[in-house]
Each structure stands twice: as structure tokens, then as C-alpha cells.
Design a protein around this motif. Structure first.
Motif, mmCIF file in Angstrom:
data_model
loop_
_atom_site.group_PDB
_atom_site.id
_atom_site.type_symbol
_atom_site.label_atom_id
_atom_site.label_comp_id
_atom_site.label_asym_id
_atom_site.label_seq_id
_atom_site.Cartn_x
_atom_site.Cartn_y
_atom_site.Cartn_z
ATOM 1 N N LYS A 36 51.003 48.247 32.369
ATOM 2 C CA LYS A 36 49.615 48.300 32.647
ATOM 3 C C LYS A 36 49.502 46.949 33.437
ATOM 4 O O LYS A 36 49.841 46.006 33.110
ATOM 5 N N THR A 37 48.619 47.236 34.669
ATOM 6 C CA THR A 37 48.144 45.867 35.258
ATOM 7 C C THR A 37 46.491 45.845 35.152
ATOM 8 O O THR A 37 45.801 44.772 35.563
ATOM 9 N N ASN A 38 45.812 46.907 34.913
ATOM 10 C CA ASN A 38 44.529 46.994 34.294
ATOM 11 C C ASN A 38 44.062 46.901 33.064
ATOM 12 O O ASN A 38 44.502 47.649 32.273
ATOM 13 N N PHE A 39 43.092 46.199 32.653
ATOM 14 C CA PHE A 39 42.776 45.770 31.255
ATOM 15 C C PHE A 39 41.233 45.592 31.420
ATOM 16 O O PHE A 39 40.365 45.529 32.306
ATOM 17 N N CYS A 40 40.588 45.464 30.118
ATOM 18 C CA CYS A 40 39.178 45.222 29.987
ATOM 19 C C CYS A 40 38.794 43.727 29.496
ATOM 20 O O CYS A 40 39.648 43.140 28.736
ATOM 21 N N ALA A 41 37.754 43.239 29.779
ATOM 22 C CA ALA A 41 37.337 41.927 29.455
ATOM 23 C C ALA A 41 37.196 41.826 27.804
ATOM 24 O O ALA A 41 37.099 42.959 27.224
ATOM 25 N N ASN A 42 37.434 40.994 27.034
ATOM 26 C CA ASN A 42 37.475 40.775 25.646
ATOM 27 C C ASN A 42 38.643 41.651 24.991
ATOM 28 O O ASN A 42 38.611 41.816 23.776
ATOM 29 N N LYS A 85 35.412 39.477 33.757
ATOM 30 C CA LYS A 85 36.241 40.205 35.090
ATOM 31 C C LYS A 85 36.923 39.049 35.937
ATOM 32 O O LYS A 85 36.673 37.975 35.966
ATOM 33 N N GLY A 86 38.014 39.664 36.586
ATOM 34 C CA GLY A 86 38.806 38.930 37.469
ATOM 35 C C GLY A 86 40.158 39.306 37.715
ATOM 36 O O GLY A 86 40.516 40.100 36.918
ATOM 37 N N ILE A 87 40.737 38.706 38.471
ATOM 38 C CA ILE A 87 42.137 39.069 38.845
ATOM 39 C C ILE A 87 43.016 37.812 38.635
ATOM 40 O O ILE A 87 42.768 36.537 39.080
ATOM 41 N N TYR A 88 43.947 37.797 37.719
ATOM 42 C CA TYR A 88 44.588 36.716 37.354
ATOM 43 C C TYR A 88 46.216 36.869 37.380
ATOM 44 O O TYR A 88 46.856 37.863 37.302
ATOM 45 N N THR A 89 46.781 35.718 38.173
ATOM 46 C CA THR A 89 48.115 35.838 38.287
ATOM 47 C C THR A 89 48.776 34.790 37.378
ATOM 48 O O THR A 89 48.431 33.630 37.205
ATOM 49 N N ASN A 109 44.360 42.788 36.732
ATOM 50 C CA ASN A 109 42.978 42.921 37.028
ATOM 51 C C ASN A 109 42.117 43.054 35.896
ATOM 52 O O ASN A 109 42.457 43.999 35.017
ATOM 53 N N VAL A 110 41.282 42.368 35.351
ATOM 54 C CA VAL A 110 40.340 42.530 34.448
ATOM 55 C C VAL A 110 38.995 43.114 34.523
ATOM 56 O O VAL A 110 38.524 42.347 35.510
ATOM 57 N N ASN A 111 38.673 44.389 34.197
ATOM 58 C CA ASN A 111 37.392 44.906 34.484
ATOM 59 C C ASN A 111 36.309 44.385 33.497
ATOM 60 O O ASN A 111 36.599 44.132 32.395
ATOM 61 N N PRO A 112 35.144 44.333 33.937
ATOM 62 C CA PRO A 112 34.008 43.988 33.103
ATOM 63 C C PRO A 112 33.847 45.051 32.076
ATOM 64 O O PRO A 112 34.092 46.197 32.113
ATOM 65 N N THR A 165 28.796 51.761 25.186
ATOM 66 C CA THR A 165 29.077 52.145 26.669
ATOM 67 C C THR A 165 30.452 52.235 27.055
ATOM 68 O O THR A 165 31.192 51.424 26.364
ATOM 69 N N THR A 166 30.723 53.041 27.923
ATOM 70 C CA THR A 166 31.982 53.168 28.532
ATOM 71 C C THR A 166 31.816 53.215 29.987
ATOM 72 O O THR A 166 31.113 53.824 30.527
ATOM 73 N N SER A 167 32.486 52.179 30.647
ATOM 74 C CA SER A 167 32.493 51.814 31.961
ATOM 75 C C SER A 167 33.179 52.805 32.822
ATOM 76 O O SER A 167 34.101 53.533 32.291
ATOM 77 N N PRO A 168 33.200 53.133 33.930
ATOM 78 C CA PRO A 168 33.844 54.109 34.838
ATOM 79 C C PRO A 168 35.450 53.490 34.865
ATOM 80 O O PRO A 168 36.179 54.531 35.034
ATOM 81 N N ASP A 169 35.715 52.346 34.600
ATOM 82 C CA ASP A 169 37.066 51.826 34.532
ATOM 83 C C ASP A 169 37.743 52.039 33.264
ATOM 84 O O ASP A 169 38.853 51.951 32.821
ATOM 85 N N GLY A 170 36.826 52.772 32.037
ATOM 86 C CA GLY A 170 37.373 53.111 30.852
ATOM 87 C C GLY A 170 36.949 52.001 29.786
ATOM 88 O O GLY A 170 37.448 52.137 28.765
ATOM 89 N N CYS A 171 36.358 50.808 30.155
ATOM 90 C CA CYS A 171 36.188 49.664 29.185
ATOM 91 C C CYS A 171 35.038 50.201 28.411
ATOM 92 O O CYS A 171 33.844 50.489 28.955
#
Length: 181
Positions: A36-42, A85-89, A109-112, A165-171
Motif C-alpha cells: 500500500k502507499t496510502n495510510f492514516c495519521a498515527n 497528513k502529508g506526502i513522504y518520500t 500518502n498519509v491521510n488525516p 469517526t471514519t473519514s472518507p479515506d477509511g481512517c
């Protein structure tokens, strides 16, 4: 004598071919959980530098990227825990005892997360939100039982009140707990 010269020639050829294989280098790939490349903060994220050789013996690893979110650097494994949140390389650089070098990068990509704050005011539970909660799904709990929003906010039942709470990104994120006696 002829056999001896043949033996030396074969030995030299084998040595050259083995050295050429080593000189072709080292390959590395940075692997994320489930690719995966999409994750949640914390959320804890583990990056693994995988090589094409069976051992890490004699290989040095150097990671570059936003090292402020690194919880642990174990050489070929980097454990991250981004708080926002942020994009980290991240790039890993390898070097073996033969002088071969390789590198690989991954961008994540880290979603809030949206964490509500509960407050008790005039026998009602108030939900304070920071950030844009639109599109978030809120679930209301008294103890372990899910209830509707009105029953939750009126706070007539004793127990521990919380919101998930669940965000639209699934976090997902849990609120603090407010206890009604």
C-alpha cells in the motif's frame, strides 16, 4: 602440462564470471505493508528494504526522508509513525563489502484523522470538531453499545460516552470518553 593450463584457464574464467556477477550489483526494493502507499495519521508504517541476496551480512543501509516521523531504524527496516497528513518520500541507499551500491525510493500518502472532543455541558454531551468533518461517518457509543445521535447527545443514560469517526479515506479515530453517573 596441458591439463594444468586448462585448469588455470577454467579457474580464471570462473573467477571472472563470479566477479562479474558480483559487479553487476546489488538490487533493492522498498516494500510497504501489503504494498500500500496510502495510510492514516498515527498509524505505524513499516518500510522494508529487500535485497536480491539472501543475507544482510556486509551490507550497510542509509535511509533518507523525513526522519522526524521515524520511530525506529533497524537498518533494512524503518518504522514510521506520522502524526499528521502529508506526502513522504523515503529512499534507502545500500552498499556492500564489494563496493556495489543500490538505492530505492517509495512515496507514501498519509491521510488525516478526525478526532472529536467530547464535553459535558448542562447534562448534554457536546461534540467539538476540529478540521473538516464533512464526509466523515460518526458512530455514537454508550459503553459498548452503539446508539443514535439524539440518545447520545441528551446523555440521560449512565455510562461511558464516546464517538468513533471514519473519514472518507477509511481512517478512524476515537474521541475521549465522558462518563455520566
Amino acid at each position: 602440462m596441458r591439463n594444468f593450463i586448462s585448469f588455470i584457464a577454467i579457474t580464471i574464467l570462473l573467477t571472472l564470471s563470479i566477479n562479474l556477477l558480483n559487479a553487476q550489483g546489488l538490487a533493492v526494493k522498498v516494500v510497504t505493508p501489503n504494498n500500500k502507499t496510502n495510510f492514516c495519521a498515527n498509524q505505524t508504517i513499516t518500510l522494508v528494504a529487500q535485497t536480491d541476496i539472501g543475507t544482510d551480512e556486509g551490507i550497510s543501509y542509509k535511509w533518507e526522508g523525513d526522519l522526524s516521523i521515524v520511530e525506529k531504524n533497524l537498518g533494512n527496516i524503518l518504522i514510521l509513525k506520522p502524526n499528521s497528513k502529508g506526502i513522504y518520500t523515503f529512499t534507502v541507499f545500500l552498499k556492500d563489502n564489494e563496493g556495489n551500491e543500490a538505492s530505492s525510493s517509495v512515496t507514501i500518502n498519509v491521510n488525516p484523522i478526525f478526532k472529536p472532543i467530547l464535553k459535558l455541558k448542562n447534562n448534554k454531551v457536546e461534540i467539538e470538531t476540529k478540521g473538516n468533518f464533512s464526509g466523515c461517518n460518526l458512530k455514537y457509543y454508550i459503553g459498548n453499545q452503539m446508539v443514535n445521535e439524539d440518545a447520545f447527545k441528551n446523555a440521560k443514560q449512565p455510562g461511558k460516552y464516546s464517538v468513533l469517526t471514519t473519514s472518507p479515506d477509511g481512517c478512524t479515530a476515537s474521541s475521549n470518553i465522558v462518563e455520566i453517573q
